[in-house]
Motif scaffolding. Structure first.
Motif, mmCIF file in Angstrom:
data_model
loop_
_atom_site.group_PDB
_atom_site.id
_atom_site.type_symbol
_atom_site.label_atom_id
_atom_site.label_comp_id
_atom_site.label_asym_id
_atom_site.label_seq_id
_atom_site.Cartn_x
_atom_site.Cartn_y
_atom_site.Cartn_z
ATOM 1 N N THR A 1 0.825 -1.208 0.000
ATOM 2 C CA THR A 1 0.000 0.000 0.000
ATOM 3 C C THR A 1 0.856 1.253 0.000
ATOM 4 N N LEU B 1 2.370 1.822 -3.481
ATOM 5 C CA LEU B 1 1.389 2.388 -4.408
ATOM 6 C C LEU B 1 1.181 3.873 -4.141
ATOM 7 N N GLY C 1 -2.407 1.821 -14.622
ATOM 8 C CA GLY C 1 -1.960 1.602 -13.252
ATOM 9 C C GLY C 1 -0.464 1.780 -13.120
ATOM 10 N N MET D 1 1.721 0.507 -11.027
ATOM 11 C CA MET D 1 2.508 -0.711 -10.834
ATOM 12 C C MET D 1 2.543 -1.558 -12.093
ATOM 13 N N THR D 2 1.514 -1.468 -12.912
ATOM 14 C CA THR D 2 1.520 -2.182 -14.189
ATOM 15 C C THR D 2 2.647 -1.676 -15.070
ATOM 16 N N GLU E 1 -2.436 -6.074 -5.494
ATOM 17 C CA GLU E 1 -3.191 -4.991 -4.866
ATOM 18 C C GLU E 1 -3.693 -4.005 -5.912
ATOM 19 N N THR E 2 -2.832 -3.693 -6.887
ATOM 20 C CA THR E 2 -3.191 -2.734 -7.923
ATOM 21 C C THR E 2 -4.345 -3.225 -8.778
#
Length: 214
Positions: free
Chosen positions: A22, A25, A97, A99-100, A123-124
């Motif tokens: 978390t 992110l 996203g 993180m993508t 999580e993303t």
């Protein structure tokens, strides 16, 4: 290029080794937002080569990254090609996203995706487990690129037909920008003050944009 990506991936791993998914992110999103704001604040981002107010740059970067479509500056009239590209990148990051995008860099760099990084991706993407998560990211990327590419080509050809005076590269950029904006539900456009109103009766443009949004 691969060495640069590999070094960046190692730096990211060291930087986030003590953070929870978390926190990664949140910090990653905040960093991207601040970097986008600074880049849009630079004189090179504006057509008149003068910096906008920092709050306007921050608002625009936030709106693009959060794909809301709210603007305090006319996107066509205010931003230079560099500024428009920054907005377009922020939209893509916001749509796919944070993180993508990071994971794609890791994959292209040949870096092994660790369990912790898989948890962040999970999580993303709101997945129930980590199984097949890297394959899913690849599928998302290829699907997004394919759909955006088709949409961009159709829109570019239509923009060129509407105004034959603009060069092919400009019409192609308009196609790419609006394809990404529509696919990510961002609401940004570089048509002008009336947005897509001039194309209200064009079935191809309307259905292409609607398909991209869906």
């Amino acid at each position: 290029m691969s060495d640069v990506l590999r070094n960046l991936s190692h730096f990211f791993s060291r930087l986030t080794k003590d953070l929870t998914p978390t926190q990664i992110l949140f910090i990653g999103f905040l960093f991207t937002e601040l970097l986008g704001s600074i880049l849009l604040w630079l004189p090179v981002s504006s057509i008149n080569n003068k910096s906008v107010d920092l709050i306007d740059a921050f608002f625009t970067a936030t709106s693009a990254l959060c794909v809301t479509g709210l603007t305090v500056k006319n996107t066509l009239a205010q931003w230079s090609l560099f500024g428009k590209i920054i907005i377009m990148i922020l939209i893509e990051i916001g749509g796919l996203g944070f993180m993508t995008i990071i994971t794609l860099f890791f994959i292209f760099a040949g870096k092994k995706i660790t369990l912790k990084e898989r948890l962040v991706i999970q999580e993303t993407l709101n997945q129930l487990n980590c199984k097949g998560i890297v394959v899913l990211v690849k599928q998302i990327f290829y699907f997004a690129i394919a759909i955006q590419g088709i949409g961009a080509l159709i829109l570019a050809l239509k923009f060129k037909l509407y105004d034959n005076s603009i060069g092919f590269l400009k019409s192609l950029f308009m196609g790419v920008f609006h394809s990404i904006s529509a696919f990510c539900n961002a609401g940004f456009d570089i048509v002008g003050q009336d947005s897509f109103c001039p194309y209200v009766n064009d079935i191809t443009i309307n259905f292409t944009v609607m398909a991209l949004i869906i």
